[in-house]
Design a protein around this motif. Structure first.
Motif, PDB file in Angstrom:
ATOM      1  N   PRO A   1       0.807  -1.217   0.000  1.00 16.15           N
ATOM      2  CA  PRO A   1       0.000   0.000   0.000  1.00 16.15           C
ATOM      3  C   PRO A   1       0.847   1.278   0.000  1.00 16.15           C
ATOM      4  N   VAL A   2       1.992   1.242   0.667  1.00 17.39           N
ATOM      5  CA  VAL A   2       2.871   2.415   0.729  1.00 17.39           C
ATOM      6  C   VAL A   2       3.338   2.813  -0.672  1.00 17.39           C
ATOM      7  N   ASN A   3       3.596   1.825  -1.520  1.00 19.77           N
ATOM      8  CA  ASN A   3       4.067   2.089  -2.873  1.00 19.77           C
ATOM      9  C   ASN A   3       2.956   1.986  -3.924  1.00 19.77           C
ATOM     10  N   ASN A   4       1.720   1.929  -3.469  1.00 16.26           N
ATOM     11  CA  ASN A   4       0.552   1.823  -4.364  1.00 16.26           C
ATOM     12  C   ASN A   4       0.638   0.610  -5.290  1.00 16.26           C
ATOM     13  N   ILE A   5       1.107  -0.508  -4.742  1.00 17.80           N
ATOM     14  CA  ILE A   5       1.193  -1.747  -5.520  1.00 17.80           C
ATOM     15  C   ILE A   5       0.105  -2.691  -5.014  1.00 17.80           C
ATOM     16  N   PRO A   6      -0.859  -3.033  -5.865  1.00 21.14           N
ATOM     17  CA  PRO A   6      -1.890  -3.977  -5.430  1.00 21.14           C
ATOM     18  C   PRO A   6      -1.318  -5.396  -5.349  1.00 21.14           C
ATOM     19  N   ALA A   7      -1.953  -6.230  -4.551  1.00 22.12           N
ATOM     20  CA  ALA A   7      -1.528  -7.632  -4.439  1.00 22.12           C
ATOM     21  C   ALA A   7      -1.761  -8.337  -5.767  1.00 22.12           C
ATOM     22  N   ARG A   8      -0.715  -9.033  -6.226  1.00 19.24           N
ATOM     23  CA  ARG A   8      -0.808  -9.815  -7.448  1.00 19.24           C
ATOM     24  C   ARG A   8      -0.138 -11.168  -7.181  1.00 19.24           C
ATOM     25  N   PRO A   9      -0.839 -12.042  -6.436  1.00 14.76           N
ATOM     26  CA  PRO A   9      -0.237 -13.333  -6.080  1.00 14.76           C
ATOM     27  C   PRO A   9      -0.003 -14.211  -7.302  1.00 14.76           C
ATOM     28  N   VAL A  10       1.062 -15.020  -7.215  1.00 11.19           N
ATOM     29  CA  VAL A  10       1.457 -15.855  -8.344  1.00 11.19           C
ATOM     30  C   VAL A  10       1.407 -17.339  -7.984  1.00 11.19           C
ATOM     31  N   ILE A  11       2.270 -17.780  -7.078  1.00  8.37           N
ATOM     32  CA  ILE A  11       2.511 -19.204  -6.854  1.00  8.37           C
ATOM     33  C   ILE A  11       1.250 -19.947  -6.404  1.00  8.37           C
ATOM     34  N   GLU A  12       0.655 -19.507  -5.309  1.00  9.03           N
ATOM     35  CA  GLU A  12      -0.475 -20.243  -4.746  1.00  9.03           C
ATOM     36  C   GLU A  12      -1.674 -20.337  -5.686  1.00  9.03           C
ATOM     37  N   PRO A  13      -2.122 -19.223  -6.278  1.00  6.95           N
ATOM     38  CA  PRO A  13      -3.282 -19.365  -7.172  1.00  6.95           C
ATOM     39  C   PRO A  13      -2.967 -20.151  -8.439  1.00  6.95           C
ATOM     40  N   ALA A  14      -1.726 -20.058  -8.926  1.00  7.23           N
ATOM     41  CA  ALA A  14      -1.361 -20.811 -10.133  1.00  7.23           C
ATOM     42  C   ALA A  14      -1.387 -22.305  -9.856  1.00  7.23           C
ATOM     43  N   ILE A  15      -0.858 -22.708  -8.710  1.00  7.39           N
ATOM     44  CA  ILE A  15      -0.849 -24.129  -8.364  1.00  7.39           C
ATOM     45  C   ILE A  15      -2.274 -24.607  -8.076  1.00  7.39           C
ATOM     46  N   GLU A  16      -3.057 -23.776  -7.445  1.00  6.92           N
ATOM     47  CA  GLU A  16      -4.470 -24.124  -7.206  1.00  6.92           C
ATOM     48  C   GLU A  16      -5.186 -24.335  -8.533  1.00  6.92           C
ATOM     49  N   ASP A  17      -4.885 -23.491  -9.517  1.00  9.34           N
ATOM     50  CA  ASP A  17      -5.513 -23.607 -10.831  1.00  9.34           C
ATOM     51  C   ASP A  17      -5.080 -24.885 -11.558  1.00  9.34           C
ATOM     52  N   ALA A  18      -3.855 -25.330 -11.292  1.00 10.09           N
ATOM     53  CA  ALA A  18      -3.316 -26.524 -11.970  1.00 10.09           C
ATOM     54  C   ALA A  18      -3.369 -27.771 -11.099  1.00 10.09           C
ATOM     55  N   LYS A  19      -4.147 -27.739 -10.025  1.00  8.53           N
ATOM     56  CA  LYS A  19      -4.109 -28.840  -9.060  1.00  8.53           C
ATOM     57  C   LYS A  19      -4.561 -30.181  -9.639  1.00  8.53           C
ATOM     58  N   GLU A  20      -5.455 -30.175 -10.618  1.00  6.55           N
ATOM     59  CA  GLU A  20      -5.889 -31.454 -11.194  1.00  6.55           C
ATOM     60  C   GLU A  20      -4.747 -32.140 -11.939  1.00  6.55           C
ATOM     61  N   GLU A  21      -4.029 -31.373 -12.766  1.00  9.61           N
ATOM     62  CA  GLU A  21      -2.899 -31.941 -13.510  1.00  9.61           C
ATOM     63  C   GLU A  21      -1.798 -32.399 -12.547  1.00  9.61           C
ATOM     64  N   ILE A  22      -1.517 -31.579 -11.547  1.00 15.10           N
ATOM     65  CA  ILE A  22      -0.493 -31.920 -10.558  1.00 15.10           C
ATOM     66  C   ILE A  22      -0.928 -33.149  -9.773  1.00 15.10           C
ATOM     67  N   GLY A  23      -2.199 -33.213  -9.405  1.00 13.50           N
ATOM     68  CA  GLY A  23      -2.737 -34.357  -8.664  1.00 13.50           C
ATOM     69  C   GLY A  23      -2.615 -35.660  -9.452  1.00 13.50           C
ATOM     70  N   LEU A  24      -2.863 -35.595 -10.764  1.00 12.10           N
ATOM     71  CA  LEU A  24      -2.723 -36.789 -11.596  1.00 12.10           C
ATOM     72  C   LEU A  24      -1.281 -37.287 -11.618  1.00 12.10           C
ATOM     73  N   LEU A  25      -0.333 -36.374 -11.672  1.00 11.41           N
ATOM     74  CA  LEU A  25       1.078 -36.765 -11.653  1.00 11.41           C
ATOM     75  C   LEU A  25       1.456 -37.387 -10.311  1.00 11.41           C
ATOM     76  N   LEU A  26       0.920 -36.839  -9.231  1.00  7.12           N
ATOM     77  CA  LEU A  26       1.202 -37.420  -7.916  1.00  7.12           C
ATOM     78  C   LEU A  26       0.542 -38.792  -7.764  1.00  7.12           C
ATOM     79  N   LYS A  27      -0.619 -38.960  -8.378  1.00  5.91           N
ATOM     80  CA  LYS A  27      -1.261 -40.280  -8.384  1.00  5.91           C
ATOM     81  C   LYS A  27      -0.392 -41.281  -9.140  1.00  5.91           C
ATOM     82  N   GLU A  28       0.161 -40.852 -10.269  1.00 10.57           N
ATOM     83  CA  GLU A  28       1.052 -41.721 -11.031  1.00 10.57           C
ATOM     84  C   GLU A  28       2.315 -42.054 -10.227  1.00 10.57           C
ATOM     85  N   ALA A  29       2.782 -41.097  -9.420  1.00  9.48           N
ATOM     86  CA  ALA A  29       3.943 -41.356  -8.555  1.00  9.48           C
ATOM     87  C   ALA A  29       3.605 -42.433  -7.535  1.00  9.48           C
TER      88      ALA A  29
END
Length: 180
Positions: A67-95
């Motif tokens: 907020p001090v620098n007027n930069i809004p939150a723009r999260p990357v890692i967590e929402p991206a992994i949440e969005d790809a959780k099905e593909e990631i889950g399938l790979l973990l199932k294969e593991a």
């Protein structure tokens, strides 16, 4: 008088691989896959950036906003992994299937592939319309004029799309697989 039956039973232990599977599961439980900007890859190319801040620090600032620098939150890692959780889950199932087939190397390869999927999802998140990031402000796009000392001004980026100018932070995102 009832007849007596006499029988003999022989117990023989056979190796069904259960011990080996348990050993593999123990090894896998001791593994973790992390997606982000490791310390050794967090430097920035100073010739392309006037900032002395690392990619890891920038990713943190943009994830949480400033907020001090007027930069809004723009999260990357967590929402991206949440969005790809099905593909990631399938790979973990294969593991897990590889582990049950007593194939430690195959299981480790699938886990590493899941990490790569998370890494790719995070890198793609910068341009994914699902990120719903606020566009760059007009000052960020057009720039500002120098202050009365002729210093402290913002060089315009000429784009409303945030976090993609040099691509340094996005390129710094990777995955690592390590023992806990």
């Amino acid at each position: 008088m009832p007849e007596l039956f006499e029988f003999y039973a022989r117990v023989r232990e056979t190796d069904t691989g259960l011990r080996e599977i348990n050993d593999i599961i123990k090894k896998l439980k001791n593994q973790e896959v992390l997606v982000g900007v490791p310390q050794d890859k967090s430097g920035r190319n100073v010739s392309q950036s006037s900032q002395s801040i690392s990619n890891a620090e920038l990713l943190y600032i943009h994830t949480n906003g400033s907020p001090v620098n007027n930069i809004p939150a723009r999260p990357v890692i967590e929402p991206a992994i949440e969005d790809a959780k099905e593909e990631i889950g399938l790979l973990l199932k294969e593991a897990a299937e590889q582990a049950l087939n007593r194939n430690l190397e195959g299981a480790m390869a699938k886990i590493d592939k899941a990490g790569m999927q998370g890494e790719n999802a995070a890198k793609a998140w910068f341009t994914n319309p699902k990120n719903h990031w606020a566009p760059n402000s007009q000052v960020t796009i057009e720039g500002s004029t120098p202050n009365k000392n002729g210093k402290k001004f913002i060089k315009g980026k000429k784009s409303s799309t945030p976090l993609i100018d040099t691509g340094q932070m996005r390129k710094a995102i990777t995955h690592v697989m390590r023992e806990k």
